[in-house]
Design an enzyme around this catalytic site. Structure first.
Site, PDB file in Angstrom:
ATOM      1  CB  SER B 118      -0.770  -0.048   1.200  1.00  0.00           C
ATOM      2  OG  SER B 118      -0.233  -0.193   2.481  1.00  0.00           O
ATOM      3  CE  LYS B 156      -2.384   2.614   4.083  1.00  0.00           C
ATOM      4  NZ  LYS B 156      -2.408   1.277   4.729  1.00  0.00           N
TER       5      LYS B 156
END
Lengths: 196, 196
Positions: B118, B156
DNA sequence: CATATATTAGAACAAATGTTCGAAATAAAT
DNA sequence: ATTTATTTCGAACATTTGTTCTAATATATG
């Protein structure tokens, strides 16, 4: 099989060596992990040694060593810009040092600071540090370091297309470069460090 | 003052520690440097300690340490899968250790093994190791580690869009996730290691 | 439950090891 | 040459330390 004590003992030994610089005695281990008897510790040490996680010299105190231990590091030079004409690892090219675990160390290692974004799709960014093993010749599909015209070092994929060999960047905006006599392989890229 | 024996002893100790991983005993030193008496060795050790070149613990065997040789690295734990319910840094979550230079070390550091792609556009790949500083709260634009539902750790970007805060992946195929009460910031990602 | 296996405890022993003291040998200084 | 400082030796001693053996306890296995 209950690994808690075993792990507890292993990490205590590793930390002791890291922080104090020497191995604990068996009785010190016993006290730390709440075992009342030295032979209980011996029991776990034997298992750890059988697993190859520890080593020790018989009848010698505090000679436990952790085979996996990273406490010993050796430094390898970081090369930045290549000074024209100077050999790759000449002092004038050196911009710093990076340390690698001794178990991964070889005399053939050095590091290169990446300049540019030609390998960005391989997750190698501008100003990343890559460690290169001069003793390993990059093969097809490997990421390698190459010397171009004896003045510039570059990091690229190596690939064969048809019967020609190319330096292949990992960035669409750059083009493949055929390997001719002016390109010398330096070694294979083996690891990468980045400060974020 | 004759420094020959003293230097001979000092370098023997350093080499022994480097090569074997533990300090020599006094009798081993005596034999190596051709001294017949342990107290002769003690004499030199005392001098080396007075000079600050060596340290040792009294009445403990093989606890000589060379002050010049002290490891400049400290290890921080690597966390893999988060066991449900267990605190982030609990023993059962630990899958290894990584070493960082002591000048960059703080008690707030730990490492996370990346699972998934991701953050691939940020150059953070599957199975990379990222080091996280728990003492630094990630700000807008920073890459941070976050705990989701107290069971899963994720890395993230942090960003504010409008007046909402989001976890932003660096991969188009994943979507932003709004930060609500089930997302807890853990810390800021400060460096990255990769084996290639 | 019965049996096997894994783990811990206790004690005793032998060896390794650090420590200390006084004296002898060597080197350096006066 | 005499004195002083440095270095080495030898031996004895007290601890620390690793090793081993047997038994007790806990944990798993059928």
């Amino acid at each position: 099989m209950k690994l808690n004590k075993q792990n507890e003992i292993l990490t205590f030994i590793q930390h002791k060596i890291e922080n104090e610089g020497y191995s604990p005695s068996i009785r010190e281990i016993a006290e730390k992990v709440n075992l009342k008897s030295t032979s209980s510790v011996q029991y776990h040490l034997d298992n750890l040694i059988k697993k190859g996680l520890l080593s020790k010299k018989p009848n010698q105190s505090r000679t436990l060593t952790s085979n996996k231990l990273i406490s010993t590091f050796k430094s390898v030079p970081i090369v930045g810009e290549i000074a024209a004409g100077a050999p790759l690892l000449a002092e004038e090219n050196k911009i710093g040092e990076i340390s690698v675990p001794q178990d991964k160390f070889s005399e053939n290692l050095f590091a290169l600071k990446i300049n540019g974004d030609s390998m960005i799709d391989a997750g190698i960014f501008h100003e990343d540090i890559v460690v290169i093993d001069k003793g390993v010749e990059p093969k097809n599909g490997d990421i390698g370091a190459f010397m171009i015209n004896e003045t510039e070092a570059t990091v690229k994929y190596l690939d064969t297309i048809g019967n020609k060999r190319y330096l292949v960047p990992a960035n669409k905006i750059y083009e493949n470069q055929e390997i001719t006599s002016n390109v010398q392989p330096i070694g294979k890229v083996v690891s990468l460090f980045r400060d974020i």
